[in-house]
Design a protein around this motif. Structure first.
Motif, PDB file in Angstrom:
ATOM      1  N   ALA A   1       0.837  -1.206   0.000  1.00  0.00           N
ATOM      2  CA  ALA A   1       0.000   0.000   0.000  1.00  0.00           C
ATOM      3  C   ALA A   1       0.868   1.250   0.000  1.00  0.00           C
ATOM      4  N   ASP A   2       0.468   2.242  -0.797  1.00  0.00           N
ATOM      5  CA  ASP A   2       1.184   3.514  -0.862  1.00  0.00           C
ATOM      6  C   ASP A   2       0.460   4.518   0.027  1.00  0.00           C
ATOM      7  N   ILE A   3       1.184   5.181   0.911  1.00  0.00           N
ATOM      8  CA  ILE A   3       0.540   6.122   1.821  1.00  0.00           C
ATOM      9  C   ILE A   3       0.115   7.409   1.135  1.00  0.00           C
ATOM     10  N   LEU A   4       0.512   7.578  -0.138  1.00  0.00           N
ATOM     11  CA  LEU A   4       0.141   8.792  -0.858  1.00  0.00           C
ATOM     12  C   LEU A   4      -0.826   8.540  -2.004  1.00  0.00           C
ATOM     13  N   ALA A   5      -0.676   7.438  -2.716  1.00  0.00           N
ATOM     14  CA  ALA A   5      -1.490   7.199  -3.911  1.00  0.00           C
ATOM     15  C   ALA A   5      -2.577   6.169  -3.640  1.00  0.00           C
ATOM     16  N   GLY A   6      -3.688   6.294  -4.388  1.00  0.00           N
ATOM     17  CA  GLY A   6      -4.747   5.296  -4.323  1.00  0.00           C
ATOM     18  C   GLY A   6      -5.639   5.404  -3.110  1.00  0.00           C
ATOM     19  N   GLY A   7      -5.652   6.561  -2.451  1.00  0.00           N
ATOM     20  CA  GLY A   7      -6.503   6.727  -1.283  1.00  0.00           C
ATOM     21  C   GLY A   7      -5.749   6.390  -0.011  1.00  0.00           C
ATOM     22  N   PRO A   8      -6.056   7.077   1.099  1.00  0.00           N
ATOM     23  CA  PRO A   8      -5.370   6.836   2.373  1.00  0.00           C
ATOM     24  C   PRO A   8      -5.587   5.402   2.856  1.00  0.00           C
ATOM     25  N   PRO A   9      -4.534   4.602   3.017  1.00  0.00           N
ATOM     26  CA  PRO A   9      -4.697   3.217   3.451  1.00  0.00           C
ATOM     27  C   PRO A   9      -4.983   3.089   4.945  1.00  0.00           C
ATOM     28  N   ARG A  10      -5.971   2.299   5.269  1.00  0.00           N
ATOM     29  CA  ARG A  10      -6.275   1.956   6.661  1.00  0.00           C
ATOM     30  C   ARG A  10      -5.924   0.484   6.870  1.00  0.00           C
ATOM     31  N   GLY A  11      -6.287  -0.029   8.040  1.00  0.00           N
ATOM     32  CA  GLY A  11      -6.012  -1.427   8.327  1.00  0.00           C
ATOM     33  C   GLY A  11      -4.560  -1.709   8.647  1.00  0.00           C
ATOM     34  N   TRP A  12      -3.926  -0.809   9.407  1.00  0.00           N
ATOM     35  CA  TRP A  12      -2.549  -1.005   9.813  1.00  0.00           C
ATOM     36  C   TRP A  12      -2.492  -1.954  11.016  1.00  0.00           C
ATOM     37  N   HIS A  13      -1.329  -2.513  11.276  1.00  0.00           N
ATOM     38  CA  HIS A  13      -1.086  -3.311  12.471  1.00  0.00           C
ATOM     39  C   HIS A  13      -0.282  -2.476  13.472  1.00  0.00           C
ATOM     40  N   GLU A  14      -0.505  -2.738  14.756  1.00  0.00           N
ATOM     41  CA  GLU A  14       0.211  -2.033  15.820  1.00  0.00           C
ATOM     42  C   GLU A  14       0.761  -3.046  16.817  1.00  0.00           C
ATOM     43  N   TRP A  15       2.015  -2.828  17.238  1.00  0.00           N
ATOM     44  CA  TRP A  15       2.645  -3.705  18.215  1.00  0.00           C
ATOM     45  C   TRP A  15       2.173  -3.343  19.618  1.00  0.00           C
ATOM     46  N   THR A  16       1.739  -4.330  20.382  1.00  0.00           N
ATOM     47  CA  THR A  16       1.177  -4.084  21.717  1.00  0.00           C
ATOM     48  C   THR A  16       2.062  -4.605  22.834  1.00  0.00           C
ATOM     49  N   GLU A  17       3.367  -4.798  22.561  1.00  0.00           N
ATOM     50  CA  GLU A  17       4.354  -5.317  23.508  1.00  0.00           C
ATOM     51  C   GLU A  17       4.270  -6.828  23.675  1.00  0.00           C
ATOM     52  N   LYS A  18       3.191  -7.429  23.189  1.00  0.00           N
ATOM     53  CA  LYS A  18       3.055  -8.880  23.229  1.00  0.00           C
ATOM     54  C   LYS A  18       2.833  -9.475  21.842  1.00  0.00           C
ATOM     55  N   ASP A  19       2.134  -8.734  20.998  1.00  0.00           N
ATOM     56  CA  ASP A  19       1.788  -9.273  19.691  1.00  0.00           C
ATOM     57  C   ASP A  19       1.346  -8.142  18.771  1.00  0.00           C
ATOM     58  N   TRP A  20       1.232  -8.464  17.460  1.00  0.00           N
ATOM     59  CA  TRP A  20       0.722  -7.505  16.492  1.00  0.00           C
ATOM     60  C   TRP A  20      -0.804  -7.563  16.479  1.00  0.00           C
ATOM     61  N   VAL A  21      -1.428  -6.388  16.534  1.00  0.00           N
ATOM     62  CA  VAL A  21      -2.887  -6.281  16.543  1.00  0.00           C
ATOM     63  C   VAL A  21      -3.338  -5.491  15.326  1.00  0.00           C
ATOM     64  N   LEU A  22      -4.314  -6.033  14.615  1.00  0.00           N
ATOM     65  CA  LEU A  22      -4.864  -5.338  13.458  1.00  0.00           C
ATOM     66  C   LEU A  22      -5.787  -4.214  13.924  1.00  0.00           C
ATOM     67  N   ARG A  23      -5.527  -2.999  13.455  1.00  0.00           N
ATOM     68  CA  ARG A  23      -6.398  -1.853  13.739  1.00  0.00           C
ATOM     69  C   ARG A  23      -7.099  -1.495  12.434  1.00  0.00           C
ATOM     70  N   LYS A  24      -8.314  -1.993  12.267  1.00  0.00           N
ATOM     71  CA  LYS A  24      -9.025  -1.823  11.004  1.00  0.00           C
ATOM     72  C   LYS A  24      -9.202  -0.360  10.608  1.00  0.00           C
ATOM     73  N   ASP A  25      -9.373   0.514  11.593  1.00  0.00           N
ATOM     74  CA  ASP A  25      -9.620   1.927  11.288  1.00  0.00           C
ATOM     75  C   ASP A  25      -8.380   2.792  11.462  1.00  0.00           C
ATOM     76  N   ALA A  26      -7.240   2.182  11.750  1.00  0.00           N
ATOM     77  CA  ALA A  26      -6.017   2.954  11.970  1.00  0.00           C
ATOM     78  C   ALA A  26      -5.201   3.026  10.683  1.00  0.00           C
ATOM     79  N   GLY A  27      -4.506   4.125  10.535  1.00  0.00           N
ATOM     80  CA  GLY A  27      -3.657   4.315   9.357  1.00  0.00           C
ATOM     81  C   GLY A  27      -3.578   5.765   8.961  1.00  0.00           C
ATOM     82  N   VAL A  28      -3.557   6.019   7.666  1.00  0.00           N
ATOM     83  CA  VAL A  28      -3.439   7.380   7.153  1.00  0.00           C
ATOM     84  C   VAL A  28      -4.813   8.059   7.167  1.00  0.00           C
TER      85      VAL A  28
END
Length: 308
Positions: A122-149
């Motif tokens: 995914a490009d953070i500039l082209a094709g619309g702001p991408p959401r659905g980023w993952h975030e590290w929570t000190e134990k594991d990666w968590v999908l944040r469906k509404d998080a991103g650009v």
């Protein structure tokens, strides 16, 4: 009360750091003090605003930095106003990531440190702001469906343009428009296509420089080839505030140094990134008849580095 390093230009593209400051008794060296930005610039630097993460300090706006001390893998990075965090492109995973500024040297050395990561490709500039980023929570990666650009700027996000001049090959003396769609990417990053669609500029990872070629070689460039008619100084940014000249050009007898050839002007096209035209038929397919005569262009231009 303050003083820059000797014989350095305050408008240097590398953002002049490492100033000294008088503390009342003596001069103290401040390695991170100095120029934090230079502007206004044409084309304007871009911004990316992240939102939706639990690390609230990272939910902020990040500003583009293209200077070599801030590059990762030869690419631009985006920095928070507090300079504590930055966003970078991870070539190994083909995705954008965000991490702490203290990890810059580690990331530049090839390691992959991050707190958040975008969807692969995914490009953070082209094709619309991408959401659905993952975030590290000190134990594991968590999908944040509404998080991103949340947004990118400046708005509207216009195509950047590069005008070249000073070459004997007339096709290179033209205006080139930015292309960031997946079908155009070379080595995971944008190219610049001439407005008539006959030539393009791309970043050559093998040689760490911008090169110019015929669009018939676009598919080859995407596959890792480096055939070209022109080569910029090694390590230099094609969008540097000081026009990038001193390119080499291929002639019938070899590579010729053109001290005045290169970038003549920078600007923006009225076309926006989202409205950029897709590749034309033939733009990404090289013709077999050209392979033999272009084999000589596999020899890279001589190395002339651009100073920091």
């Amino acid at each position: 009360f303050i003083g820059a390093a000797s014989r350095k230009h305050v408008l240097s593209a590398s953002l002049l750091k490492g100033w000294h400051e008088w503390d009342g008794a003596e001069w103290a060296f401040q390695p991170q003090a100095g120029v934090c930005c230079v502007g206004p610039l044409t084309p304007p630097l871009r911004t990316v605003t992240l939102a939706g993460f639990t690390r609230r300090g990272m939910n902020t706006t990040y500003f583009e930095r293209r200077q070599r001390p801030y590059q990762v893998g030869g690419r631009e990075t985006f920095w928070s106003t507090c300079e504590k965090y930055f966003v970078y492109w991870c070539g190994k995973e083909s995705r954008w990531k965000a991490t702490s500024a203290s990890h810059l040297e580690k990331v530049q050395g090839g390691k992959s440190s991050c707190f958040m990561s975008a969807p692969a490709g995914a490009d953070i500039l082209a094709g619309g702001p991408p959401r659905g980023w993952h975030e590290w929570t000190e134990k594991d990666w968590v999908l944040r469906k509404d998080a991103g650009v949340a947004k990118s700027g400046p708005s509207p996000l216009e195509l950047r343009t590069v005008k070249l001049g000073g070459f004997l090959r007339e096709g290179l003396n033209a205006t080139f428009e930015e292309r960031r769609a997946a079908a155009f990417l070379v080595n995971g990053r944008e190219i610049f296509m001439s407005v008539d669609g006959t030539h393009f500029l791309f970043w050559c990872v093998k040689e760490s420089r911008w090169k110019g070629s015929d669009t018939r070689h676009l598919a080859g460039a995407k596959a890792g080839e480096s055939k070209s008619f022109a080569g910029a100084p090694v390590g230099a940014d094609i969008l540097a505030p000081t026009p990038l000249v001193g390119w080499h050009e291929w002639t019938k007898t070899g590579w010729a140094y053109r001290p005045a050839a290169g970038v003549a002007a920078l600007g923006c096209s009225p076309t926006t990134l989202s409205a950029a035209a897709p590749p034309r038929a033939g733009d990404t397919t090289p013709k077999a008849s050209t392979r033999a005569k272009d084999a000589r262009k596999l020899q890279p231009p001589p190395v002339i580095s651009q100073p920091l």
